[in-house]
Write a protein that holds these residues in place. Sequence first.
Motif, PDB file in Angstrom:
ATOM      1  N   CYS A 336      -2.161  -2.682  -5.166  1.00  0.00           N
ATOM      2  CA  CYS A 336      -3.317  -2.463  -6.032  1.00  0.00           C
ATOM      3  C   CYS A 336      -4.530  -3.214  -5.505  1.00  0.00           C
ATOM      4  O   CYS A 336      -5.646  -2.677  -5.465  1.00  0.00           O
ATOM      5  CB  CYS A 336      -2.979  -2.898  -7.459  1.00  0.00           C
ATOM      6  SG  CYS A 336      -4.362  -2.814  -8.605  1.00  0.00           S
ATOM      7  N   GLY A 337      -4.318  -4.471  -5.090  1.00  0.00           N
ATOM      8  CA  GLY A 337      -5.414  -5.265  -4.553  1.00  0.00           C
ATOM      9  C   GLY A 337      -6.001  -4.671  -3.288  1.00  0.00           C
ATOM     10  O   GLY A 337      -7.213  -4.759  -3.051  1.00  0.00           O
ATOM     11  N   LEU A 338      -5.168  -4.061  -2.475  1.00  0.00           N
ATOM     12  CA  LEU A 338      -5.645  -3.452  -1.230  1.00  0.00           C
ATOM     13  C   LEU A 338      -6.346  -2.126  -1.478  1.00  0.00           C
ATOM     14  O   LEU A 338      -7.429  -1.858  -0.928  1.00  0.00           O
ATOM     15  CB  LEU A 338      -4.468  -3.231  -0.273  1.00  0.00           C
ATOM     16  CG  LEU A 338      -4.766  -2.419   0.995  1.00  0.00           C
ATOM     17  CD1 LEU A 338      -5.696  -3.200   1.918  1.00  0.00           C
ATOM     18  CD2 LEU A 338      -3.480  -2.046   1.714  1.00  0.00           C
ATOM     19  N   GLY A 340      -7.387  -0.645  -4.436  1.00  0.00           N
ATOM     20  CA  GLY A 340      -8.415  -0.556  -5.461  1.00  0.00           C
ATOM     21  C   GLY A 340      -8.021   0.308  -6.647  1.00  0.00           C
ATOM     22  O   GLY A 340      -6.838   0.550  -6.910  1.00  0.00           O
ATOM     23  N   ASP A 341      -9.038   0.817  -7.340  1.00  0.00           N
ATOM     24  CA  ASP A 341      -8.825   1.532  -8.599  1.00  0.00           C
ATOM     25  C   ASP A 341      -7.926   2.754  -8.461  1.00  0.00           C
ATOM     26  O   ASP A 341      -7.225   3.120  -9.405  1.00  0.00           O
ATOM     27  CB  ASP A 341     -10.166   1.954  -9.202  1.00  0.00           C
ATOM     28  CG  ASP A 341     -10.987   0.757  -9.669  1.00  0.00           C
ATOM     29  OD1 ASP A 341     -10.387  -0.312  -9.884  1.00  0.00           O
ATOM     30  OD2 ASP A 341     -12.223   0.887  -9.793  1.00  0.00           O
ATOM     31  N   GLY A 342      -7.949   3.402  -7.322  1.00  0.00           N
ATOM     32  CA  GLY A 342      -7.135   4.608  -7.147  1.00  0.00           C
ATOM     33  C   GLY A 342      -5.748   4.339  -6.602  1.00  0.00           C
ATOM     34  O   GLY A 342      -5.088   5.247  -6.093  1.00  0.00           O
ATOM     35  N   TRP A 343      -5.262   3.108  -6.749  1.00  0.00           N
ATOM     36  CA  TRP A 343      -4.013   2.714  -6.099  1.00  0.00           C
ATOM     37  C   TRP A 343      -2.820   3.546  -6.560  1.00  0.00           C
ATOM     38  O   TRP A 343      -1.928   3.835  -5.758  1.00  0.00           O
ATOM     39  CB  TRP A 343      -3.742   1.232  -6.333  1.00  0.00           C
ATOM     40  CG  TRP A 343      -3.317   0.877  -7.728  1.00  0.00           C
ATOM     41  CD1 TRP A 343      -4.135   0.593  -8.774  1.00  0.00           C
ATOM     42  CD2 TRP A 343      -1.984   0.781  -8.221  1.00  0.00           C
ATOM     43  NE1 TRP A 343      -3.396   0.323  -9.899  1.00  0.00           N
ATOM     44  CE2 TRP A 343      -2.071   0.432  -9.589  1.00  0.00           C
ATOM     45  CE3 TRP A 343      -0.724   0.951  -7.645  1.00  0.00           C
ATOM     46  CZ2 TRP A 343      -0.947   0.258 -10.389  1.00  0.00           C
ATOM     47  CZ3 TRP A 343       0.399   0.769  -8.437  1.00  0.00           C
ATOM     48  CH2 TRP A 343       0.291   0.430  -9.787  1.00  0.00           C
ATOM     49  N   GLU A 344      -2.786   3.941  -7.843  1.00  0.00           N
ATOM     50  CA  GLU A 344      -1.626   4.683  -8.334  1.00  0.00           C
ATOM     51  C   GLU A 344      -1.479   6.029  -7.637  1.00  0.00           C
ATOM     52  O   GLU A 344      -0.364   6.511  -7.416  1.00  0.00           O
ATOM     53  CB  GLU A 344      -1.729   4.877  -9.846  1.00  0.00           C
ATOM     54  CG  GLU A 344      -1.507   3.581 -10.626  1.00  0.00           C
ATOM     55  CD  GLU A 344      -1.553   3.789 -12.116  1.00  0.00           C
ATOM     56  OE1 GLU A 344      -0.492   3.639 -12.769  1.00  0.00           O
ATOM     57  OE2 GLU A 344      -2.637   4.112 -12.616  1.00  0.00           O
ATOM     58  N   VAL A 397      -0.313  -5.562   2.615  1.00  0.00           N
ATOM     59  CA  VAL A 397       0.485  -5.602   1.388  1.00  0.00           C
ATOM     60  C   VAL A 397       1.586  -6.655   1.505  1.00  0.00           C
ATOM     61  O   VAL A 397       1.889  -7.377   0.541  1.00  0.00           O
ATOM     62  CB  VAL A 397       1.065  -4.212   1.065  1.00  0.00           C
ATOM     63  CG1 VAL A 397       2.046  -4.284  -0.104  1.00  0.00           C
ATOM     64  CG2 VAL A 397      -0.057  -3.234   0.737  1.00  0.00           C
ATOM     65  N   LEU A 398       2.182  -6.765   2.675  1.00  0.00           N
ATOM     66  CA  LEU A 398       3.218  -7.783   2.898  1.00  0.00           C
ATOM     67  C   LEU A 398       2.649  -9.180   2.689  1.00  0.00           C
ATOM     68  O   LEU A 398       3.243 -10.007   1.972  1.00  0.00           O
ATOM     69  CB  LEU A 398       3.781  -7.650   4.314  1.00  0.00           C
ATOM     70  CG  LEU A 398       4.826  -8.696   4.729  1.00  0.00           C
ATOM     71  CD1 LEU A 398       6.114  -8.515   3.928  1.00  0.00           C
ATOM     72  CD2 LEU A 398       5.108  -8.601   6.236  1.00  0.00           C
TER      73      LEU A 398
END
Length: 417
Positions: A336-338, A340-344, A397-398
Amino acid sequence: MSRLALSTADKRVRDWFIQTTSSLHCSTKIDAMGNIFAIRPGRRDGPPTVAGSHLDTQPTGGRYDGILGVMAGIEMLRVMDENWIETEFPVGVVNWTNEEGARFPASMVASGVWAGEFSLERAYALEEVGGGGRTMRGELERIGYKGEMEASWETMKLAAHFELHIEQGPILEAASKKIGIVEGVQAYRWYTITVRGREAHSGTTDFSNRSDAMLAAARMIMRSHSVAALSKCLATTGVMTVKPGSTNTIPGYVQFSLDLRGSSESIVQHVEQMLKREFEVIARDNEVDVKGTVPERKINESVRGRGCSVDWREDTRSSAITFHQDCVRCVKESACGLLGDGWEGLTQKMTSGAGHDSVYTSKRCPTSMIFVPCRDGVSHNPAEYCAPEDCANGAQVLLGAVLRYDRLRASKETSLS
């Protein structure tokens, strides 16, 4: 590329791994299975949170399977070192030995020994595929990586294990997803099947007097695929030995590998039981199907031979597992942090179809995995490819997941004190 476990090429990359991580202020430990732990100290003492995977490959493997996870772990250490990032507890990278099982036929064997799920004696006695006669113990000693430290989770404790890996399948790429949040791994078992018949002259022995081990083995392999498909499982044969190996001699001995995979242990067990019954029938009858059309009539019958024997040996068993929710959440929050808002819309929850060292680490410490797309879903193939952007996404992400887990662990210990 080809870098089989405990080969000379594997020794070279192990030497590089130790040299590189040592330059990043890590201490290294090598256990009796050749697993290498590179540990960076934290503010407090305690077991490390690690990124782990493997540097060995298939005989004609790609450059990303396992290797991406280790390289991303090293990059994680480099980012921390260059940016003066301090963690509350130690962090590190692990290179697990013989994950592939390509040279010594038991996948994830060294992480299995570490987890106490595979005996050291059995691992040391494994002989290389192809009949060369070299054992795992002998090759560990030859390349100088049979460490003094016990290969055990009790001796080398881990606080958590995160593994970045290419997906090795087509799902992420087809759905235009960037990150797979892996919640577990399906069950699988490996077997060695031995069929014994009788060698005989191919030109003077009619079908009814043959004990043809190759014919029986071929029918068994075809049937394994049919039964697996009916049960929504997978079956694969990738190794076969045929003796005596002469064009004009009916084979009297065939040994082949069988890999069964399914969503649960009970389904794999059901397929195994069905195949054991059916293989016995195939071996006993040793039938030749006679089907087709000849002038004036159709033929649909069979000729029964003298029969063969069949024996099973289970080489590897891995139950279906579910990863630790704290680790899965850290991966999700990092993605999510990488993204952003469209992470899902750019991530997907997944179950791994392939086995990984994380299967065994999950039995002894909180564990999760991160998947990134690979081109056309191809793996265990020289064409295996992961785009630089996807490698970087996975590495980011890791890093985020490891740092989040470190903070979570610190907050839990503080609340308890």
